[in-house]
Scaffold this motif. Sequence first.
Motif, PDB file in Angstrom:
ATOM      1  N   ALA A 156      36.145   4.744  -3.458  1.00 27.82           N
ATOM      2  CA  ALA A 156      35.662   5.908  -4.201  1.00 27.82           C
ATOM      3  C   ALA A 156      34.587   5.511  -5.201  1.00 27.82           C
ATOM      4  O   ALA A 156      33.616   6.244  -5.412  1.00 27.82           O
ATOM      5  N   ALA A 157      34.757   4.341  -5.829  1.00 25.82           N
ATOM      6  CA  ALA A 157      33.765   3.864  -6.800  1.00 25.82           C
ATOM      7  C   ALA A 157      32.454   3.512  -6.095  1.00 25.82           C
ATOM      8  O   ALA A 157      31.362   3.790  -6.611  1.00 25.82           O
ATOM      9  N   LEU A 158      32.550   2.900  -4.916  1.00 26.12           N
ATOM     10  CA  LEU A 158      31.356   2.588  -4.134  1.00 26.12           C
ATOM     11  C   LEU A 158      30.631   3.870  -3.725  1.00 26.12           C
ATOM     12  O   LEU A 158      29.403   3.969  -3.819  1.00 26.12           O
ATOM     13  N   ALA A 159      31.393   4.854  -3.284  1.00 26.97           N
ATOM     14  CA  ALA A 159      30.800   6.127  -2.886  1.00 26.97           C
ATOM     15  C   ALA A 159      30.118   6.798  -4.069  1.00 26.97           C
ATOM     16  O   ALA A 159      29.021   7.355  -3.947  1.00 26.97           O
ATOM     17  N   ASP A 160      30.763   6.729  -5.234  1.00 23.34           N
ATOM     18  CA  ASP A 160      30.188   7.316  -6.442  1.00 23.34           C
ATOM     19  C   ASP A 160      28.874   6.620  -6.799  1.00 23.34           C
ATOM     20  O   ASP A 160      27.891   7.275  -7.185  1.00 23.34           O
ATOM     21  N   ALA A 161      28.849   5.294  -6.666  1.00 22.54           N
ATOM     22  CA  ALA A 161      27.635   4.526  -6.967  1.00 22.54           C
ATOM     23  C   ALA A 161      26.495   4.934  -6.034  1.00 22.54           C
ATOM     24  O   ALA A 161      25.350   5.110  -6.464  1.00 22.54           O
ATOM     25  N   ILE A 162      26.818   5.096  -4.751  1.00 21.92           N
ATOM     26  CA  ILE A 162      25.806   5.486  -3.767  1.00 21.92           C
ATOM     27  C   ILE A 162      25.227   6.859  -4.097  1.00 21.92           C
ATOM     28  O   ILE A 162      24.012   7.060  -4.102  1.00 21.92           O
TER      29      ILE A 162
END
Length: 236
Positions: A117-123
Amino acid sequence: MFAETTVMAKFLIIDDHPLFREALHSAVELAYPDSNTQDAASLDEACGYLAKDSGYDLALLDLSIPGVRGMEGLLHLRTHFPRLPVVVVSGNDDPRIVSQVLAYGAAGFVPKSSKKAALADAIQHVMSGAVYVPEDMDDAQTALDDKTQEMIQRVASLTPQQMKVLKMICDGLLNKQIAFELSVGETTVKAHVSEILRKLNVFSRTQAVIEISKLEALGAIEPVLGEAPDDAPKAN
């Protein structure tokens, strides 16, 4: 919860580990379900894709891919594909590394330990035009003082060939020796040296070496100017 988007985004994942590429794919799909994502296990492979297709919206780069040392991969992408936003995804989350990554022009930094979820948010954050750093790493942007950050950015503005010449200057080579090593004319080397001094805003080779030595002492530049492996990507 991520809202659906109609944007057909195109991503390039640059990482030599299949399992982590799969994890990044999963994060991309969470952020952009209808996206088109390409994998590259090396910098050479990634550059091949980028040379053939300028339509990529974002690259996700591991700093530790084979044949690349330190910031070389990021610098290569920033030099040859300056319009492509690059998010560094790395297992090394030292504040100085994060600060260097941002100084060299990355659009964001995400630790490899981050959840999907954090990676998706960063993207999504970077795709919206912002620079992404995890909240608990906000102080990384001030880990190096302003003067050091400015010099790092000046070094990052050098072309790959100028970077080679700068390394040789720091090694004590004369223009004639540099010309021999690079198989170019001495006049060409003199032109490179003049441009290096201008970009670094220094007045002599000695001053340039002193400034680079300061960065090396801080651990802020050694990965860039250090010896690259024999199979490192060749810069034009």
